[in-house]
Each structure stands twice: as structure tokens, then as C-alpha cells.
Design a protein around this motif. Structure first.
Motif, PDB file in Angstrom:
ATOM      1  N   GLU A 139      -6.377 -22.671 -44.595  1.00  0.00           N
ATOM      2  CA  GLU A 139      -6.627 -21.313 -44.105  1.00  0.00           C
ATOM      3  C   GLU A 139      -7.389 -21.336 -42.779  1.00  0.00           C
ATOM      4  O   GLU A 139      -7.093 -20.557 -41.870  1.00  0.00           O
ATOM      5  N   ASP A 170      -5.697 -20.076 -39.260  1.00  0.00           N
ATOM      6  CA  ASP A 170      -6.333 -18.980 -38.537  1.00  0.00           C
ATOM      7  C   ASP A 170      -6.595 -19.382 -37.092  1.00  0.00           C
ATOM      8  O   ASP A 170      -6.299 -18.626 -36.156  1.00  0.00           O
ATOM      9  N   TYR A 171      -7.121 -20.572 -36.905  1.00  0.00           N
ATOM     10  CA  TYR A 171      -7.499 -21.022 -35.567  1.00  0.00           C
ATOM     11  C   TYR A 171      -6.283 -21.247 -34.679  1.00  0.00           C
ATOM     12  O   TYR A 171      -6.287 -20.874 -33.498  1.00  0.00           O
ATOM     13  N   GLU A 194     -14.849 -17.135 -33.222  1.00  0.00           N
ATOM     14  CA  GLU A 194     -14.260 -16.107 -34.097  1.00  0.00           C
ATOM     15  C   GLU A 194     -13.878 -16.699 -35.445  1.00  0.00           C
ATOM     16  O   GLU A 194     -14.116 -16.077 -36.493  1.00  0.00           O
ATOM     17  N   THR A 195     -13.276 -17.887 -35.451  1.00  0.00           N
ATOM     18  CA  THR A 195     -12.907 -18.519 -36.716  1.00  0.00           C
ATOM     19  C   THR A 195     -14.147 -18.922 -37.498  1.00  0.00           C
ATOM     20  O   THR A 195     -14.197 -18.762 -38.734  1.00  0.00           O
ATOM     21  N   SER A 239     -17.056 -17.483 -37.437  1.00  0.00           N
ATOM     22  CA  SER A 239     -17.647 -16.259 -37.976  1.00  0.00           C
ATOM     23  C   SER A 239     -16.846 -15.746 -39.165  1.00  0.00           C
ATOM     24  O   SER A 239     -17.419 -15.325 -40.189  1.00  0.00           O
ATOM     25  N   LYS A 240     -15.536 -15.791 -39.077  1.00  0.00           N
ATOM     26  CA  LYS A 240     -14.678 -15.278 -40.151  1.00  0.00           C
ATOM     27  C   LYS A 240     -14.890 -16.047 -41.453  1.00  0.00           C
ATOM     28  O   LYS A 240     -14.898 -15.449 -42.542  1.00  0.00           O
ATOM     29  N   PHE A 241     -15.085 -17.372 -41.351  1.00  0.00           N
ATOM     30  CA  PHE A 241     -15.197 -18.199 -42.555  1.00  0.00           C
ATOM     31  C   PHE A 241     -16.641 -18.617 -42.857  1.00  0.00           C
ATOM     32  O   PHE A 241     -16.881 -19.334 -43.831  1.00  0.00           O
TER      33      PHE A 241
END
Length: 812
Positions: free
Chosen positions: A452, A456-457, A490-491, A493-495
């Protein structure tokens, strides 16, 4: 002055103007614009000053399509990586050649000749037209035409009966390629490879094109129809062919002239105009200049970095820096950058740098190495330094011979599996989601899935992430090309990842995918080693080694220079050879008649040697550069109008000597030579001696005068020469250091110089224990303390011994 009338005449002549009109090969007659002229665009093809209505881009909109419906190809070549029968049915004269491209065609039923006197004599003896086919080993559409036509026994029968067929590797013979590409571009409105030209026995072109389908379709004649029609008309109307070909050569000579209409050198207004045109064509979302397909265009970046560095407080200069940094960031994050195996592809077919044409060329890696080094020097952002290291890792791992020379390219096409009979473009590089799931799905960091995070990245989607607009024939359905649209922050922060955790996950995933990719059939590797492109990589390694402080890069560069001197230089004549080859046993070999060096071989190598001197401080490289410059002047200089021809007068089979006036995928030899001459002049000092630099500076002036109209009228055509123009007007910044090369204090002064973006800089060190360039005759150390002088316009600063003082002087 050449005008559109010359071009119109040439087009009429090439199609007979009512005499040969039934052989009109104009590619722009098709109603299906999607399929017009599918070719490999290996470098920018524009017609320079001849067509004022065209800018610095192509004469015709390059196709975003990468294939047509039947372009999946079955290869039957002479290379070891093909899945062909052990005992081929046909073998022709190309079997004895060394070029990988020519060997790919060695088992065609076509009775191919290499470019040689035997073929030309046979054409004259049998009174036949010559069919000249030009391409290169990693050219997708060259493969397509081979499969469709040159492996077809019916087509081959017509070719063998009515024509003398010659196959040329454009990378081996750029002089021939340029002459006949000029003809194709003038008559067809654009060019590319494969290039297909019909010549009279005295080598004058009469008609031609690029890719031709085997049968009539898309409103254009098929290759077999063209062959039969031309054979009949040559038999029936030979006198008219010969008359037309004579007029064509007159028109080509007129078109190829470089106009010298002034005795003055362009000034600031010219490079300001160039900057503003790049600002107008800049694409703000993803960077780059112009629309898809998008190329890295390293010469443009060089010019813009130079413009910025002249005055770092200038508003337009800051905008130039922003355009460079944004473009280089987007390219590095894009699919054109191979995130798994490193290095960069040739270009992207879309605006986002997402879907590449997957071939990798040595000259791109070399020039991007310099561009990312300049970005690092301008910002000290480690992101750009890591990209440089990534490129070096790729070329050293995949393109380097163990003795130090670098191979030319990797193909876009490869077999999806080892038992496959068909090659597909990008098969080595793309990923399906289920593949990634099987490789990464079981790995976790805490409760988080590697899969995942990775998807995402890199913008991976279950049904593939490639837009239908970039894949109109569904070759890449359900495939993913890795691209970073967001950012690591961003990745993370998301995870909820720390930076160390994120780096661990991505690094592990890349390593797993790299190991998996090694299990796939590799693309064809063109093991031809070119002097010119090795000169570019020599410059790239030398500049990267200085800017990043990587001694091993400089050591790599030294090994490459030694390789060139051993295998691509004839000490008996002091001349360069254009190419050498890796044999089946791994040794370096030459052709029976080695190809003599062209202008680009000398210019690019001299640039690399000058950079290597500054990186190694070994005077031997500077001395060799000066010797080669003298030989270049002897072979290529135009005493009448200034500037350099691309080839010498030694080969009488080259019907036209040209001067390259376009900085495209590679810079032109004249642009690079202008820089080289100015640097050599600065090293020689302004003394009365014969090597005092005035000769070199005067020659640089004559180059700028010869191309002044081009620089003024179409400034974006020659960004590398525009940089040389600024260099000429500003005069070099000479940094002269007196001190022992092993003294840490000397090396600290040198480090301060190398750590700054200073285009046009000349660095020289006077070691009391060794010889030094002439320019250092006027500097000396302060006692036993290493001392630096900064000289501009041949006036030097007071001596400084402190590294901070030197840095302040350079930053003024």
C-alpha cells in the motif's frame, strides 16, 4: 540567402514535378493523422533557418503513438539475445560487420551491403538505383520495418533484383545520416528513423521517406509498390532522374549554407530574447519546454543555469533557475526516470514525463549528469545529488566495459518472457498490480503494508496507471509505469511513517523489484563504443566528481580517458577514431577500416578533457586537449567563412559537407567547440607566444560571427552556443591557485571553487613540483602558503589565502 523557394524546388524535384509525380512519397496525404509517419525520434529534427515559420521544435507534430496495430515485432536478427533458429536461412554481407545494428540485419533475405566502395561500384556497373536504409539498433520503428519488409522474401526479391541495397548505422556514420536527413526533411517536411532514401549510382538522392508500410494503406503507397514504380521509372526515364538529382544537389548545397552576413558579434539583446522565448514556451505544471512528446533538452538547461549564474539577483535569472529546478524535479519523479534500475529513458510521450519511450541513450545520461550537478550546486539540495549518483550507478553497472569505455544504448523493446517469440516495448520495465502484490504483499512494517505504501508513493493502480491517450493501441493495458506525482512527505503523513521508516520501506521494495526484473529477458544492449558520447560521459563524470566531491567519479573519468586514448586514438596520425566495439569474447575490436573521427568526436572529447583537467589537476589531459584542438582545426575548420564542418574531406563518398547548427539531443560540435576554444584561450594566457590564446579566441569569434544570423533569428535553436556567446562577451572567470596539489590547504581552496555554480569558470593550479598551464606564470604563493587569485577580463584580484575570502570573491 536560402529561402522557401529552394525548399519548394527541392520538393518538386524529389517527386519529379510532372516527370516523377507518380512517385510522390509525401507522408502527409493520409486522412488518418494518427498514423502519419511513425518513426523513432532519436534527436531533435528541425530545419534550422530554412523555415522561419517553425520554432525550435519539430517541423511536424511528432506522433504520440508508440506503435500501430501490427507493430508487435518478431525479431530475426544476428544478435545473441533473440529467440531465433540456430541455423538462419539467409546470411548477407553484414555478417562481417561489427555494428550491432548491421548485425541485426545480417540474416535478412535482402542482399545488404554496408556503406562501401564495392556497393557503389556495383551500382555503377549494373546501372541500378541504390536503396539506402539508415537506422540504429535501439530504434523501434527500424525493427518494425525490418519485420514487415526486410524479412519478407517477396519484398527482398524485388529489392535484390532492381536495387543495390545499403544498410547504415546512423551512429556509426553521422556524416552520411545528416546529408540524407537534410534531403528527407526538405522534401517530406520532417524526418526520423528508419530513413529510406533512393540514390543514383553517384550517390545523389532522388526520393525517399522514413518508415513505409509493406503494402498500400493509409492513403500512401506501400514499400513494394514504391520499389516497383521506381525501378520502372529508372529504366524508362533515367536521364530525367539524373537531371533531377543534379538539381537536387544544387538545392541541398544552397539550403545547407550557413549565412555570414555580419562582422559583429551578437550581444545581450540576443540572449535576453532567447530567455524570454523559453519563458514563453515553459510548461509550468510539469516543466519542460513545449508540448508532448517531451525531451530533457539538456542544452537548454545549461544555457538557463548560465544565465542565472551571471547575476543571481536578476529577476529573469531567478526565473531561469526556477524553470530548471522545476523541470529537473519533475523529470526525476517521472516515469522517464527508471526508479527501479536507474537512469533515464529517451523521452516521454505525454506531458507528465510519465510514459516513456523506453530506450536509454548514453548521451542523455551524460548530459543529465551535468544538469543535476548544476542544480545541486545552485541549491545544495541533496535530492539533486542523489539523482546524479543514480545516473552514475546505472551507466557504470549497465553501460560500461570493464576497461572504462561506455556502450551506446539499451533498447526499448524486449521479450516479455524467455520463451516469447515477440518483443514488446517496455516489457522489461512495466509492472502489473498482481505482480507487485505477489512480490510485496506479504511484507509489513508494523501493521502497515509495504504494498500500500509503495503503490501510494509511485501512483500504482490495480488496472494500470497509463492513460489511453498514451497507449492508443493498448500495448500497456493493465501495466504501471512508476511515477511520483506527490511527495515522500505526503505518503509519510498518510501512513504515519517516520522518514527512516519510509526510506526503509521504499528501499526494500526497490531492491525486491530490481531482483525480480533481473529474472526478465534484458533489452538489447548496443555495445558500440562511440568517441563522441564517451567524451560527453567523460565531461559528466568530471563535473559531477567536482561538484559532489566524489573522487571515485573522477577516477571513473580518468579510466574512460585512458580507454579512449588506447582504443579510439591513432598516435601515428594524432587522430581520433569514431567507434570501437565489444567482441563476443569481451575484448575491444575495430573494423577492418576504422571509421575516422568526426567533428563531434573531437569537440566532445576536448570538452571532457578540459573538465577532467579541472577535476584531476593532471596537466597531461589539458595538453592532450590542446593537441586534439589543433588537429580538429586542421581537419574541419572552414577558412573562408569560419566554423567547423562535421566531417573532413577524406571520404569522397560523402556528397555534401555540412555545418551543424542545431543543439538538439546532443549539442552541436560548433557550439561545444566555441566553449572549448574560449577555455583554451584562457588557459594559455594573453601572452605574445604562439600559444598565447589569441588564436583560439579569434576562432571562437569567427564561429559566433558565422552563426550570428541564426543566433539572432532563431535563438532557441542554439542554446549551447548562446551560452558560449555569453562566455565570449563576459570573458572567463579564471581562478588561479598557487600551491602543492597534495597540500590540504590547496585542496581546500580548490574545494571552494568546485562547490559553486560558476559557468565559464577556468580553474588552474600551479604546483611547484610539477608543470602548470601558461596562465599560471603570473601567480605565485604567499611564502609557503597556498594562494588564490580570481581574475576577470585578465585583471586579477589581490591574492587570498583564506577559503572564506575566496568564497566571498567568487560570490560577488
Amino acid at each position: 540567402m536560402p529561402t522557401g523557394r529552394a525548399v519548394l524546388l527541392l520538393r518538386r524535384l524529389s517527386t519529379g514535378d510532372n516527370r516523377l509525380k507518380n512517385i510522390n512519397l509525401n507522408h502527409h496525404t493520409s486522412k488518418e493523422s494518427l498514423f502519419i509517419n511513425p518513426v523513432c525520434l532519436n534527436r531533435y529534427l528541425s530545419f534550422s533557418k530554412r523555415f522561419s515559420s517553425f520554432g525550435h521544435t519539430y517541423l511536424f507534430p511528432p506522433q504520440r503513438t508508440r506503435s500501430i496495430s501490427d507493430s508487435v515485432i518478431r525479431m530475426a536478427t544476428g544478435t545473441t539475445e533473440t529467440n531465433q533458429a540456430a541455423n538462419p536461412k539467409h546470411t548477407n554481407r553484414l555478417i562481417t560487420e561489427k555494428s550491432p545494428y548491421l548485425l541485426q540485419h545480417a540474416h535478412n533475405p535482402v542482399d545488404w551491403y554496408p556503406w562501401c566502395q564495392e556497393a557503389i561500384d556495383k551500382a555503377k556497373e549494373e546501372n541500378k538505383l541504390i536503396f539506402l536504409s539508415v537506422g540504429y539498433s535501439t530504434c523501434h520503428w527500424c525493427h518494425v520495418m525490418e519485420k514487415e519488409s526486410f524479412e519478407n522474401e517477396d519484398v527482398a526479391k524485388v529489392m535484390n533484383e532492381h536495387f543495390i541495397n545499403i544498410k547504415v548505422d546512423r551512429e556509426e556514420r553521422p556524416d552520411l545520416d545528416r546529408v540524407y536527413m537534410l534531403f528527407i526533411m526538405a522534401t517530406q517536411g520532417g524526418g526520423g528513423w528508419p530513413m529510406s532514401v533512393f540514390l543514383t549510382p553517384d550517390l545523389r538522392p532522388v526520393t525517399g521517406g522514413t518508415y513505409f508500410p509493406p503494402e498500400d494503406r493509409w492513403g500512401r503507397p506501400g514499400f513494394k509498390t514504391i520499389l516497383l514504380s521506381l525501378a520502372k521509372k529508372w529504366k524508362d526515364n533515367q536521364a530525367q532522374f539524373l537531371e533531377a538529382s543534379s538539381n537536387i544537389m544544387d538545392a541541398l548545397e544552397n539550403i545547407s549554407k550557413v549565412d555570414v552576413e555580419t562582422t559583429s558579434i551578437p550581444g545581450e539583446a540576443t540572449w535576453n530574447k532567447c530567455v524570454r522565448r523559453y519563458m514563453a514556451s515553459f510548461e509550468p505544471q510539469f516543466g519542460g519546454f513545449g508540448t508532448a512528446p517531451k525531451f530533457p533538452q539538456a542544452s537548454i538547461l545549461n544555457f538557463l543555469f548560465h544565465f542565472y549564474a551571471r547575476d543571481k539577483n536578476d529577476a529573469e535569472g531567478k526565473k531561469c533557475l526556477e524553470m530548471c529546478l522545476h523541470t529537473l524535479t519533475k523529470i526525476a519523479k517521472g516515469g522517464i526516470h527508471d526508479h527501479v534500475s536507474s537512469g533515464f529513458a529517451r523521452y516521454s510521450v505525454d506531458n507528465d514525463w510519465h510514459v516513456p519511450h523506453f530506450e536509454k541513450m548514453l548521451y542523455d545520461q551524460a548530459q543529465l549528469m551535468v544538469a543535476y550537478t548544476d542544480a545541486y550546486l545552485a541549491t545544495k539540495n541533496e535530492f539533486f545529488a542523489e539523482v546524479v549518483r543514480d545516473i552514475v550507478k546505472y551507466v557504470n553497472r549497465d553501460l560500461r566495459h570493464e576497461l572504462g569505455g561506455y556502450y551506446s544504448a539499451e533498447d526499448a523493446d524486449s521479450y516479455p518472457t524467455f520463451d516469447a517469440l515477440q518483443k514488446r516495448e517496455g516489457a522489461f520495465c512495466v509492472w502489473e498490480y498482481n505482480e507487485l502484490e505477489s512480490l510485496l504483499g506479504h511484507k509489513t512494517i508494523g501493521a502497515l503494508s509495504y504494498l500500500e505504501i509503495f503503490c501510494d508513493y509511485f501512483s500504482v493502480e490495480e488496472n494500470g496507471n497509463i492513460s489511453p491517450d498514451s497507449d492508443p493501441h493498448e500495448e500497456l493495458t493493465n501495466k504501471n509505469v512508476l511515477i511520483i506525482y506527490g511527495s515522500k512527505e505526503e505518503t509519510m503523513s498518510k501512513f504515519g511513517l517516520t522518514q527512516d521508516q519510509f526510506n526503509e520501506v521504499i528501499s526494500d521494495c526497490i531492491n525486491i523489484l530490481y531482483e525480480e526484473r533481473l529474472k526478465r529477458p534484458r533489452p538489447h544492449l548496443d555495445t558500440k563504443i562511440l568517441c563522441s558520447w564517451n567524451g560527453l560521459i567523460l565531461a559528466g563524470l568530471s563535473q559531477a566528481g567536482q561538484g559532489l566531491g566524489e573522487k571515485n567519479f573522477v577516477e571513473d573519468a580518468i579510466k574512460t580517458a585512458q580507454f579512449i586514448k588506447e582504443y579510439l586514438f591513432d598516435p601515428n596520425t594524432n587522430t581520433l577514431l569514431h567507434s570501437c566495439y565489444k567482441s563476443d569474447d569481451g575484448n575491444i575490436v575495430q573494423t577492418n577500416q576504422p571509421i575516422q573521427g568526426f567533428l563531434d568526436d573531437y569537440a566532445f572529447l576536448i570538452k571532457g578533457l578540459l573538465d577532467l583537467y579541472e577535476a584531476s589537476l593532471d596537466l597531461n589531459w589539458l595538453n592532450w586537449a590542446r593537441e586534439l584542438q589543433m588537429k580538429q582545426n586542421e581537419l574541419f575548420w572552414d577558412d573562408q567563412n569560419g566554423g567547423y564542418f562535421t566531417c573532413s574531406t577524406e571520404d569522397n563518398t560523402v556528397v555534401l559537407r555540412l555545418k551543424e547548427d542545431q543543439d538538439g539531443a546532443e549539442p552541436s560540435g560548433n557550439s561545444v567547440s566555441c566553449h572549448n576554444l574560449l577555455r583554451l584561450a584562457a588557459y594559455a594566457d594573453k601572452s605574445a607566444m604562439s600559444e598565447g590564446g589569441e588564436l583560439e579566441k579569434e576562432m571562437a569569434k569567427k564561429i559566433l560571427m558565422a552563426f550570428s544570423k541564426r543566433l539572432n533569428d532563431t535563438p532557441t535553436a542554439l542554446p549551447e552556443m548562446m551560452s558560449a556567446l555569453m562566455f565570449y562577451n563576459d570573458s572567463p572567470t579564471q581562478v588561479l591557485i598557487a600551491g602543492g596539489c597534495s597540500d590540504p590547504r590547496t585542496l581546500e581552496l580548490v574545494r571552494v571553487v568546485r562547490s559553486r555554480l560558476l559557468p565559464g569558470r577556468v580553474l588552474a593550479v600551479s604546483d611547484p613540483a610539477a608543470d602548470a598551464p601558461a596562465v599560471l606564470a603570473r601567480v605565485r604563493s604567499a611564502g609557503d602558503v597556498p594562494t588564490a587569485y580570481v581574475c576577470r577580463r585578465y585583471a586579477c584580484s589581490l591574492p587570498v589565502t583564506d577559503s572564506k575570502q575566496l568564497g566571498d570573491l567568487l560570490d560577488e
